[in-house]
Scaffold this active site. Sequence first.
Site, short mmCIF file in Angstrom:
data_model
loop_
_atom_site.label_atom_id
_atom_site.label_comp_id
_atom_site.label_asym_id
_atom_site.label_seq_id
_atom_site.Cartn_x
_atom_site.Cartn_y
_atom_site.Cartn_z
N ILE A 337 0.84 -1.21 0.00
CA ILE A 337 0.00 0.00 0.00
C ILE A 337 0.88 1.26 0.00
CG2 ILE A 337 -1.61 1.34 1.45
CD1 ILE A 337 -2.93 -1.39 2.17
N GLU A 363 9.53 -20.34 18.91
CA GLU A 363 8.61 -21.13 19.75
C GLU A 363 7.79 -22.12 18.91
OE1 GLU A 363 6.80 -19.42 23.16
OE2 GLU A 363 8.25 -17.78 23.21
N SER A 366 5.98 -22.80 11.87
CA SER A 366 4.59 -23.07 11.43
C SER A 366 4.41 -24.55 11.10
CB SER A 366 4.25 -22.22 10.21
OG SER A 366 4.11 -20.87 10.58
N GLU A 367 5.45 -25.18 10.55
CA GLU A 367 5.34 -26.61 10.20
C GLU A 367 5.14 -27.44 11.48
OE1 GLU A 367 7.75 -24.58 9.10
OE2 GLU A 367 7.30 -24.45 6.97
C1 LIG Z 1 15.14 -14.28 16.82
C2 LIG Z 1 15.01 -15.66 17.43
C3 LIG Z 1 14.79 -15.79 18.79
C4 LIG Z 1 14.73 -17.07 19.38
N1 LIG Z 1 14.62 -17.18 20.74
C5 LIG Z 1 14.75 -18.41 21.32
C6 LIG Z 1 14.81 -18.54 22.75
O1 LIG Z 1 14.71 -17.55 23.49
N2 LIG Z 1 15.00 -19.79 23.28
C7 LIG Z 1 15.11 -20.90 22.50
O2 LIG Z 1 15.29 -21.98 23.04
N3 LIG Z 1 15.05 -20.80 21.13
C8 LIG Z 1 14.87 -19.59 20.53
N4 LIG Z 1 14.82 -19.48 19.16
C9 LIG Z 1 14.98 -20.69 18.35
C10 LIG Z 1 13.72 -21.12 17.61
O3 LIG Z 1 12.78 -21.64 18.52
C11 LIG Z 1 14.17 -22.13 16.55
O4 LIG Z 1 14.85 -21.39 15.54
C12 LIG Z 1 13.01 -22.90 15.93
O5 LIG Z 1 12.46 -23.77 16.88
C13 LIG Z 1 13.44 -23.70 14.70
O6 LIG Z 1 14.59 -24.44 14.93
P1 LIG Z 1 15.80 -24.41 13.87
O7 LIG Z 1 16.10 -22.97 13.64
O8 LIG Z 1 16.90 -25.26 14.36
O9 LIG Z 1 15.20 -24.99 12.54
P2 LIG Z 1 15.12 -26.58 12.15
O10 LIG Z 1 14.54 -27.34 13.28
O11 LIG Z 1 16.45 -27.00 11.63
O12 LIG Z 1 14.06 -26.53 10.95
C14 LIG Z 1 14.41 -26.15 9.62
C15 LIG Z 1 13.16 -26.29 8.75
O13 LIG Z 1 12.71 -27.67 8.75
C16 LIG Z 1 11.34 -27.72 9.17
N5 LIG Z 1 11.14 -28.97 9.92
C17 LIG Z 1 11.89 -29.49 10.92
N6 LIG Z 1 11.36 -30.63 11.37
C18 LIG Z 1 10.24 -30.86 10.64
C19 LIG Z 1 9.24 -31.87 10.66
N7 LIG Z 1 9.28 -32.91 11.50
N8 LIG Z 1 8.22 -31.78 9.77
C20 LIG Z 1 8.16 -30.72 8.89
N9 LIG Z 1 9.07 -29.73 8.84
C21 LIG Z 1 10.10 -29.79 9.72
C22 LIG Z 1 11.16 -26.48 10.04
O14 LIG Z 1 9.78 -26.14 10.14
C23 LIG Z 1 11.97 -25.47 9.27
O15 LIG Z 1 11.23 -24.98 8.20
C24 LIG Z 1 14.83 -18.22 18.56
C25 LIG Z 1 14.99 -18.07 17.17
C26 LIG Z 1 15.09 -16.82 16.61
C27 LIG Z 1 15.31 -16.70 15.12
#
Ligand SMILES: Cc1cc2nc3c(=O)[nH]c(=O)nc-3n(C[C@H](O)[C@H](O)[C@H](O)COP(=O)(O)OP(=O)(O)OC[C@H]3O[C@@H](n4cnc5c(N)ncnc54)[C@H](O)[C@@H]3O)c2cc1C
Length: 391
Positions: A337, A363, A366-367
């Site tokens: 917009i 936390e 979405s998956e």
């Molecule tokens: C700015 C920020 C703040 C955060 N703060 C905190 C915090 O305070 N404390 C804390 O503990 N964590 C924190 N996190 C971590 C956050 O919770 C994780 O990044 C998140 O849970 C995803 O984990 P990952 O990044 O290792 O992705 P991965 O687990 O490696 O996932 C990668 C992709 O694979 C998909 N995937 C994985 N498994 C499956 C499945 N079984 N089926 C389908 N798709 C799947 C995921 O959806 C994603 O698209 C934070 C992250 C960010 C970016």
Amino acid sequence: MDFKISEEQLSIRTMVREFCEEEITPNILKYDEEKAFPEHLIAKMGELGLLGIIFPEAVGGAGMGYEEYALIIEELSAADPSIGLTVAAHNSLGTNHIYTYGNEEQRARVVSHLTQGKSLASWALTEPGGGSDAFGLKTNAVKSGDHWILNGSKTFITNPNYSDYHVVMARTNPEKGKAGISAFIVEKGMPGFTVGQPMNKLGMRASDTAELFFEDVKIPQANLLGPEGQGYFNALGILDGGRISIAAMCVGIARGAFEHAVRYSQERTAFGRQIHQYQAIKIKLADMATRIDAARLLVMRAASLKDQGQKVNLESAMAKLYASEVAVWASNEAVQIFGGYGYIKEYPVEKYYRDSKLGTIGEGTSEIIRMVIARDIVKMHAIDAPEPEMV
Ligand SMILES: Cc1cc2nc3c(=O)[nH]c(=O)nc-3n(C[C@H](O)[C@H](O)[C@H](O)COP(=O)(O)OP(=O)(O)OC[C@H]3O[C@@H](n4cnc5c(N)ncnc54)[C@H](O)[C@@H]3O)c2cc1C
């Protein structure tokens, strides 16, 4: 069913709105570009009760419920999502884990410190090897006399550079699977414990995100949180409440972007007319307003049930999933917009757009959230299962 906001809730919202107008809104671009949490806000937010929103006065808290909490996080996030995220992670993750599962001594020593704004709290589950499969964690703690020796690392943790206390999940018994994980309070300055530099992020740049490193950190038995082996189950409970606040944060982001877009659509003219008079823009505004309201209703349903002491696993997951996807979509529409001005930093819509993406990742992605919802739905509709148990 009552959809009205009470007088008391209105005055809480007004108080937070005024705080944002004075302390946050004029500085959001500066905070974003400095890539650092504005530390001076900790004491100010502590004075206003924003760092102890959901905790009783007996431990220095403001004694409010999740409905008020959701209103506050929405308000902060509509001004600056980074501040909303900081306050949400402090209240519903770090502090809440210690308050809910800690003993009297831990509540008196640690929770009171946190609720009064003497420092922030962090909550560390995610590791470099994986966040979604969080309970495949490698960080471990081995019992040694009246201490535990902690080794490993965490990543993407919110608030650690401003926290005196960190809740850390670690494996304490590799043979017991989920029942072999425990939670510990790790204190700033413990030998062997270090916090990394703030990470350079796409959005939420004024929220502190860093790695934690543990090298033979000696943790006293008094800092074990809850019974040994309960860390996994307790962390799931903490995430249920946490997701309500992340959902409220996303409603705030969507609302903030929307309000700027409505205003701009009346200021900007094209082909001799205000752009809100064109049907294409009207449809965007109508859809944004409707989806933001729907997201807020999901948040408030989960908050209200939580205040009634009910399980909110499904409701908080639905609120978080929907609100986070609405925030990404609505902030994208707001940039559209604004046209070219949406792409530059003169207006804050580009910032909402960048900040919004965290909602679909933190936390539970979405998956993963869809898996949580589907699991509960299938259980509810299980054939020959008269009383399905909600996880
Ligand atoms: C700015 C920020 C703040 C955060 N703060 C905190 C915090 O305070 N404390 C804390 O503990 N964590 C924190 N996190 C971590 C956050 O919770 C994780 O990044 C998140 O849970 C995803 O984990 P990952 O990044 O290792 O992705 P991965 O687990 O490696 O996932 C990668 C992709 O694979 C998909 N995937 C994985 N498994 C499956 C499945 N079984 N089926 C389908 N798709 C799947 C995921 O959806 C994603 O698209 C934070 C992250 C960010 C970016």
